[in-house]
Design an enzyme around this catalytic site. Structure first.
Site, PDB file in Angstrom:
ATOM      1  N   GLY A  66       0.904  -0.605  -0.123  1.00 48.33           N
ATOM      2  CA  GLY A  66      -0.213   0.014  -0.386  1.00 48.33           C
ATOM      3  C   GLY A  66       1.057   1.109  -0.065  1.00 48.33           C
TER       4      GLY A  66
ATOM      5  N   GLY B 208       0.066   5.358   0.338  1.00 41.18           N
ATOM      6  CA  GLY B 208      -0.454   6.324   0.165  1.00 41.18           C
ATOM      7  C   GLY B 208       0.219   7.640   0.266  1.00 41.18           C
ATOM      8  CE  LYS B 209      -3.888  12.646   2.107  1.00 38.10           C
ATOM      9  NZ  LYS B 209      -4.781  13.992   1.950  1.00 38.10           N
ATOM     10  CD  GLU B 210      -0.246  13.271   5.247  1.00 44.04           C
ATOM     11  OE1 GLU B 210      -1.335  12.585   6.417  1.00 44.04           O
ATOM     12  OE2 GLU B 210       0.018  14.202   5.136  1.00 44.04           O
TER      13      GLU B 210
ATOM     14  CB  VAL C 232      -6.385  -3.929   6.344  1.00 47.81           C
ATOM     15  CG1 VAL C 232      -8.035  -3.381   6.568  1.00 47.81           C
ATOM     16  CG2 VAL C 232      -5.401  -3.065   7.254  1.00 47.81           C
TER      17      VAL C 232
ATOM     18  CG  ASP D 255      -8.575  12.232   6.580  1.00 51.19           C
ATOM     19  OD1 ASP D 255      -8.810  13.064   5.760  1.00 51.19           O
ATOM     20  OD2 ASP D 255      -6.830  12.038   6.236  1.00 51.19           O
TER      21      ASP D 255
ATOM     22  CG  PHE E  39      -9.978   7.138  -0.421  1.00 46.81           C
ATOM     23  CD1 PHE E  39      -9.772   6.292  -1.979  1.00 46.81           C
ATOM     24  CD2 PHE E  39     -11.216   7.952  -0.805  1.00 46.81           C
ATOM     25  CE1 PHE E  39     -10.223   6.521  -2.990  1.00 46.81           C
ATOM     26  CE2 PHE E  39     -10.961   8.790  -2.189  1.00 46.81           C
ATOM     27  CZ  PHE E  39     -11.080   8.021  -3.403  1.00 46.81           C
ATOM     28  CG  ASN E  40      -9.640   6.489   5.768  1.00 50.43           C
ATOM     29  OD1 ASN E  40     -11.008   6.447   6.150  1.00 50.43           O
ATOM     30  ND2 ASN E  40      -9.455   7.898   6.178  1.00 50.43           N
TER      31      ASN E  40
ATOM     32  CG  ASP F 156      -4.949   5.552   6.879  1.00 53.46           C
ATOM     33  OD1 ASP F 156      -4.166   5.031   7.184  1.00 53.46           O
ATOM     34  OD2 ASP F 156      -5.261   5.167   5.841  1.00 53.46           O
TER      35      ASP F 156
END
Length: 288
Positions: free
Chosen positions: A101, A103-105, A190, A226, A230-231, A243
């Site tokens: 995975g 992600g942006k962070e 997950v 958040d 997506f999470n 997240d």
């Protein structure tokens, strides 16, 4: 993260790890850590320290600046190795696999760990990939620490997420927290697929299940902060919410706004994709 991190990890020596640790430690005080400070921390002489640094430079694990003095700093590649080394020493991780995975962070790797070689995931936080000005302004968990390095920002993010998972698991359907070090968290893998990329046959049931997990988290004093399609990962048994570094408590000054946005994001997704309409005020009243 370096694509060949498992290979580099196996090749890197204890002395090289000691130099990386010295730079990490001294970056609390220097933007570029002087060569002399690295030598003093490691108790290696300047020549040996320079030789070790040349090898680390070749592998792009350190960066060098000679504009005013000879100084060094590390970025995420070396930070990843330092965290991984801590996990290996503790027996949390035995083998590192592929990236599962991005992600942006964050970047997530599959791994095995423990005495039974349990299948786990390692999440490396990546807050420093964006401008630190943005990080410090947008992340509540940084507080007033605007002098912090990008690496430390990611370290705080990992700690916050680990703290949240520890408070929530197992009452709430979240990954099981196993260990954390620096900017990395070891957790259970997950189950299922992201809600955003899956079409379900019973959307009403899944919506209720997601809201039920949000309600359980709220009763434990945690607001995601958040939440989106997506999470949330769905599987035949239900869902898992991931997240959590931006979580807030109900006592937070912006708790109401964050909570409303979380619920609105989920309701908007189900309305858009499945034509399911729920009154957001009724949903929030039922949860809080």
């Amino acid at each position: 993260m370096l694509e060949s991190i498992p290979d580099i990890f196996l090749k890197i020596s204890n002395r090289e790890f000691r130099v990386l640790l010295a730079i990490e430690n001294k970056m609390k005080f220097y933007e570029w850590v002087p060569l002399e400070e690295i030598a003093n921390f490691t108790n290696y002489d300047l020549n040996e320290t320079g030789y070790i640094l040349s090898g680390l430079l070749k592998n792009k694990l350190v960066h060098r600046n000679v504009s005013t003095y000879e100084g060094y700093r590390i970025y995420f590649e070396a930070y990843d190795l330092l965290a991984l080394n801590a996990f290996v020493k503790r027996g949390t991780v035995n083998a590192l696999g592929d990236v599962i995975g991005v992600g942006k962070e964050s970047v997530v790797y599959e791994a095995t760990g423990g005495i039974i070689d349990r299948h786990v995931a390692i999440k490396f936080q990546r807050e420093g990939k964006m401008s630190f000005k943005q990080v410090s302004l947008k992340r509540e968990h940084l507080g007033e620490r605007k002098h912090l390095s990008w690496l430390y920002a990611s370290r705080l993010s990992a700690k916050r997420e680990h703290d949240a998972l520890t408070k929530l698991y197992p009452q709430v359907s979240v990954p099981e927290p196993i260990d954390y070090n620096r900017h990395a968290i070891v957790m259970s893998v997950v189950k299922g697929q992201a809600l955003a990329y899956t079409r379900v046959d019973e959307p009403q049931w899944y919506l209720d299940e997601i809201l039920n997990q949000v309600k359980k988290a709220y009763r434990l004093g945690i607001i995601h902060g958040d939440l989106s399609e997506f999470n949330v990962f769905i599987n035949p048994e239900g869902c898992e919410i991931i997240d959590w570094p931006q979580y807030a408590t109900p006592a937070h000054p912006n708790a109401g706004e964050l909570f409303y946005r979380d619920i609105d994001n989920i309701l908007a997704f189900f309305r858009r994709k499945y034509r399911i309409k729920r009154d957001i005020k009724e949903v929030i009243n039922n949860i809080s």
